[in-house]
Design a protein around this motif. Structure first.
Motif, mmCIF file in Angstrom:
data_model
loop_
_atom_site.group_PDB
_atom_site.id
_atom_site.type_symbol
_atom_site.label_atom_id
_atom_site.label_comp_id
_atom_site.label_asym_id
_atom_site.label_seq_id
_atom_site.Cartn_x
_atom_site.Cartn_y
_atom_site.Cartn_z
ATOM 1 N N CYS A 1 0.844 -0.926 0.067
ATOM 2 C CA CYS A 1 -0.041 0.025 -0.071
ATOM 3 C C CYS A 1 0.873 1.242 -0.173
ATOM 4 C CB CYS A 1 -0.804 -0.182 1.357
ATOM 5 S SG CYS A 1 -2.050 1.477 1.282
ATOM 6 N N LYS A 2 0.650 1.960 -1.042
ATOM 7 C CA LYS A 2 1.475 3.289 -1.135
ATOM 8 C C LYS A 2 0.648 4.538 -1.642
ATOM 9 C CE LYS A 2 5.498 5.842 -0.969
ATOM 10 N NZ LYS A 2 6.248 5.831 0.205
ATOM 11 N N LEU A 3 0.277 5.191 -0.865
ATOM 12 C CA LEU A 3 -0.879 6.329 -1.044
ATOM 13 C C LEU A 3 -0.300 7.858 -0.937
ATOM 14 C CD1 LEU A 3 -3.919 4.957 1.000
ATOM 15 C CD2 LEU A 3 -3.516 4.699 -1.576
ATOM 16 N N PRO A 4 -0.759 8.797 -1.795
ATOM 17 C CA PRO A 4 -0.478 10.077 -1.697
ATOM 18 C C PRO A 4 -0.640 10.647 -0.161
ATOM 19 C CG PRO A 4 -1.900 9.787 -3.795
ATOM 20 C CD PRO A 4 -1.919 8.818 -2.871
ATOM 21 N N LEU A 5 0.275 11.357 0.253
ATOM 22 C CA LEU A 5 0.198 11.794 1.769
ATOM 23 C C LEU A 5 -1.025 12.767 2.131
ATOM 24 C CD1 LEU A 5 3.935 13.165 2.193
ATOM 25 C CD2 LEU A 5 2.981 11.064 2.915
ATOM 26 N N ASP A 6 -1.415 13.356 0.781
ATOM 27 C CA ASP A 6 -2.742 13.978 1.246
ATOM 28 C C ASP A 6 -4.106 13.340 0.841
ATOM 29 O OD1 ASP A 6 -2.365 14.437 -1.410
ATOM 30 O OD2 ASP A 6 -2.481 16.325 -1.582
ATOM 31 N N VAL A 7 -3.852 12.035 0.694
ATOM 32 C CA VAL A 7 -4.984 11.457 0.066
ATOM 33 C C VAL A 7 -6.363 11.619 0.678
ATOM 34 C CG1 VAL A 7 -4.723 9.207 1.509
ATOM 35 C CG2 VAL A 7 -5.716 9.103 -0.720
ATOM 36 N N GLU A 8 -6.542 11.943 2.052
ATOM 37 C CA GLU A 8 -7.556 12.147 2.704
ATOM 38 C C GLU A 8 -8.318 13.464 2.180
ATOM 39 O OE1 GLU A 8 -4.783 14.588 4.808
ATOM 40 O OE2 GLU A 8 -4.670 12.533 3.784
ATOM 41 N N GLN A 9 -7.773 14.214 1.533
ATOM 42 C CA GLN A 9 -8.225 15.436 0.878
ATOM 43 C C GLN A 9 -8.657 15.149 -0.595
ATOM 44 O OE1 GLN A 9 -5.555 18.584 1.577
ATOM 45 N NE2 GLN A 9 -4.624 17.808 3.342
ATOM 46 N N ARG A 10 -8.601 14.128 -1.329
ATOM 47 C CA ARG A 10 -8.678 14.007 -2.549
ATOM 48 C C ARG A 10 -9.964 13.101 -2.854
ATOM 49 N NH1 ARG A 10 -4.337 15.090 -6.023
ATOM 50 N NH2 ARG A 10 -2.544 16.118 -4.764
ATOM 51 N N THR A 11 -10.457 13.329 -4.006
ATOM 52 C CA THR A 11 -11.407 12.374 -4.538
ATOM 53 C C THR A 11 -10.488 11.036 -5.026
ATOM 54 O OG1 THR A 11 -12.963 13.809 -5.148
ATOM 55 C CG2 THR A 11 -12.916 11.767 -6.438
ATOM 56 N N VAL A 12 -10.897 9.934 -4.583
ATOM 57 C CA VAL A 12 -10.126 8.857 -5.100
ATOM 58 C C VAL A 12 -10.940 7.859 -5.917
ATOM 59 C CG1 VAL A 12 -9.000 6.765 -4.143
ATOM 60 C CG2 VAL A 12 -8.903 8.845 -2.793
ATOM 61 N N ILE A 13 -10.192 7.693 -7.236
ATOM 62 C CA ILE A 13 -10.951 6.757 -7.970
ATOM 63 C C ILE A 13 -10.085 5.378 -8.071
ATOM 64 C CG2 ILE A 13 -11.508 6.369 -10.365
ATOM 65 C CD1 ILE A 13 -11.259 9.380 -10.794
ATOM 66 N N VAL A 14 -10.465 4.288 -7.527
ATOM 67 C CA VAL A 14 -10.078 2.987 -7.441
ATOM 68 C C VAL A 14 -10.362 2.530 -8.970
ATOM 69 C CG1 VAL A 14 -10.154 0.908 -6.124
ATOM 70 C CG2 VAL A 14 -10.573 3.045 -4.997
ATOM 71 N N THR A 15 -9.260 1.766 -9.413
ATOM 72 C CA THR A 15 -9.587 1.241 -10.630
ATOM 73 C C THR A 15 -9.251 -0.404 -10.473
ATOM 74 O OG1 THR A 15 -7.062 1.495 -11.333
ATOM 75 C CG2 THR A 15 -8.648 3.009 -12.197
ATOM 76 N N GLU A 16 -10.313 -1.273 -10.942
ATOM 77 C CA GLU A 16 -10.235 -2.572 -10.804
ATOM 78 C C GLU A 16 -11.114 -3.148 -11.984
ATOM 79 O OE1 GLU A 16 -9.110 -5.497 -10.466
ATOM 80 O OE2 GLU A 16 -9.423 -6.219 -8.311
ATOM 81 N N PRO A 17 -10.388 -3.697 -12.916
ATOM 82 C CA PRO A 17 -11.423 -4.046 -14.321
ATOM 83 C C PRO A 17 -12.394 -5.105 -13.716
ATOM 84 C CG PRO A 17 -9.036 -3.927 -14.774
ATOM 85 C CD PRO A 17 -8.860 -3.991 -13.300
ATOM 86 N N MET A 18 -12.163 -6.275 -12.883
ATOM 87 C CA MET A 18 -13.064 -7.015 -12.569
ATOM 88 C C MET A 18 -13.622 -7.126 -11.175
ATOM 89 S SD MET A 18 -13.069 -8.560 -15.449
ATOM 90 C CE MET A 18 -13.783 -10.217 -15.338
ATOM 91 N N LEU A 19 -15.071 -6.912 -11.022
ATOM 92 C CA LEU A 19 -15.544 -6.823 -9.744
ATOM 93 C C LEU A 19 -16.405 -8.297 -9.568
ATOM 94 C CD1 LEU A 19 -16.437 -5.600 -6.862
ATOM 95 C CD2 LEU A 19 -18.073 -4.582 -8.160
ATOM 96 N N ALA A 20 -15.509 -9.317 -9.031
ATOM 97 C CA ALA A 20 -16.213 -10.650 -8.886
ATOM 98 C C ALA A 20 -17.004 -10.928 -7.497
ATOM 99 C CB ALA A 20 -15.273 -11.599 -9.141
ATOM 100 N N THR A 21 -16.175 -11.432 -6.512
ATOM 101 C CA THR A 21 -16.722 -11.590 -5.225
ATOM 102 C C THR A 21 -16.963 -10.216 -4.504
ATOM 103 O OG1 THR A 21 -14.892 -12.089 -4.134
ATOM 104 C CG2 THR A 21 -15.969 -13.653 -5.210
ATOM 105 N N GLY A 22 -15.993 -9.143 -4.899
ATOM 106 C CA GLY A 22 -15.990 -7.789 -4.150
ATOM 107 C C GLY A 22 -14.994 -7.875 -3.297
ATOM 108 N N GLY A 23 -14.452 -8.717 -2.933
ATOM 109 C CA GLY A 23 -13.540 -8.897 -1.709
ATOM 110 C C GLY A 23 -12.434 -7.982 -1.803
ATOM 111 N N SER A 24 -11.738 -7.921 -2.919
ATOM 112 C CA SER A 24 -10.633 -7.101 -2.953
ATOM 113 C C SER A 24 -11.071 -5.474 -3.206
ATOM 114 C CB SER A 24 -9.883 -7.186 -4.428
ATOM 115 O OG SER A 24 -9.173 -8.635 -4.417
#
Length: 210
Positions: free
Chosen positions: A117-140
């Motif tokens: 896990c490596k995130l921008p230092l100010d990530v809490e101030q940002r709109t975060v777009i999570v990219t994941e091509p496949m949403l199967a069980t939803g676990g990830s």
């Protein structure tokens, strides 16, 4: 239907999804299609970014025009398949910061295991777009949302290409505050947890591995 579920049925996106599903599409073309889909999908994902008017001078006269303001954006792919969608989004948002969340699926339990896990230092101030091509069980995706929220992120958008109904239900029931974007929802998972009819393993098809 969930109010925060956006199923994008634009003809260009549906055409490209069909090419992704085709087992005869090679890795080079598959990668290019994922990038193109991410850029087209990104128009919808970023539709509600806030604007403000600023004063500028055109070649003709002074005027006011709109620019994006307020929250800035971070793109956070779930490794490794989510990497394939990043460049398409960066074409739209070249100043966005990029974080990474590393998860792999335990093939026996089908549960995600975090390894990076490596995130921008100010990530809490940002709109975060999570990219994941496949949403199967939803676990990830659930694990990624939990991790982001533990870092103080409040504005999360999940951008997928193909989803299973099981994964959609799992994510949106647990997190009704997030938005989920996808091109299609397939109804079933097979005994190995893969979306059916699906398009196979997106990571393997992007990177040419087995």
């Amino acid at each position: 239907m969930y109010k925060n579920l956006k199923v994008l049925n634009h003809p260009l996106l549906q055409h490209k999804l069909t090419l992704l599903r085709d087992k005869n599409t090679n890795s080079k073309d598959f990668r290019a299609l994922v990038k193109e889909i991410a850029m087209l999908e990104g128009y919808e994902v970023t539709r509600d970014l806030p604007l403000e008017d600023i004063s500028i001078e055109t070649p003709i006269c002074k005027t006011k025009s709109s620019v994006i303001t307020g929250k800035t954006v971070a793109i956070v792919p779930i490794l490794r398949a989510g990497l394939g969608m990043v460049d398409g989004l960066l074409n739209l948002l070249p100043t966005a910061k990029v974080g990474h969340i590393g998860l792999y699926r335990n093939e026996e339990t089908l549960h995600p295991v975090e390894y990076y896990c490596k995130l921008p230092l100010d990530v809490e101030q940002r709109t975060v777009i999570v990219t994941e091509p496949m949403l199967a069980t939803g676990g990830s995706v659930l694990a990624a949302i939990k991790l982001l929220k533990s870092h103080g992120v409040k504005d999360i958008k999940i951008m997928t290409i193909l989803s299973a109904q099981q994964g959609v239900d799992a994510v949106l029931k647990a997190h009704p505050d997030i938005e989920l974007y996808t091109l299609a929802i397939d109804k079933e998972l097979d005994e190995n947890g893969y979306i059916t009819p699906g398009l196979g393993d997106a990571g393997d098809r992007i990177f040419g591995t087995k």
